[in-house]
Write a protein that holds these residues in place. Structure first.
Motif: not given
Length: 143
Positions: A76-102
């Motif tokens: 997860l890449l967090l940059e204040k005030g910006k949205k990034s797209y990241c790879q997130y692994g779970t026991p159910f598989g990998m997902f690409q998710i959006g992360v908006y940092t407040h």
């Protein structure tokens, strides 16, 4: 200089108007300089990622990354005030998710606390609002 210290990891997640909180106490390897901090701890069954290691790297109050390696891998890449797209692994598989940092509040050098607030989405659909507070339990020892 790195030191192993006890930390409290308080996690709050709001999903579909349902709030979930959990707190974990664990030992972590901590390294702090003027602007950069690194916290590394082993995940347990309590975090849902047993067999993984999580590393949180923080650059002042501007940027942070949460890197999980082992049985579950994510970045997860967090940059204040910006949205990034990241790879997130779970026991159910990998997902690409959006992360908006407040918010990123890194006061590890002053009072032993790191606060992260962000929103996750999948395919532009909101998943959850998240807050993580990491507190060093013995702030007399600085890394």
């Amino acid at each position: 200089m790195k030191k192993t210290q006890l930390i409290s990891l308080l996690s709050t997640q709001v999903q579909d108007d349902e709030k979930t909180e959990s707190e974990l106490f664990t030992n972590a390897e901590i390294s702090c300089t003027k602007n950069y901090s690194t916290i590394t701890y082993e995940d347990t069954e309590a975090t849902g990622f047993e067999g993984s290691v999580t590393t949180v790297k923080v650059n002042g109050n501007k940027e942070a990354s949460v890197i999980r390696t082992g049985t579950s891998n994510s970045l997860l890449l967090l940059e204040k005030g910006k949205k990034s797209y990241c790879q997130y692994g779970t026991p159910f598989g990998m997902f690409q998710i959006g992360v908006y940092t407040h918010a990123i509040e890194n006061t590890l050098n002053e009072n032993g606390r790191l606060y992260l607030k962000y929103t996750l989405d999948l395919n532009a659909s909101k998943l959850s609002d998240n807050e993580i507070t990491i507190t060093i339990q013995n702030t007399n020892q600085k890394g």
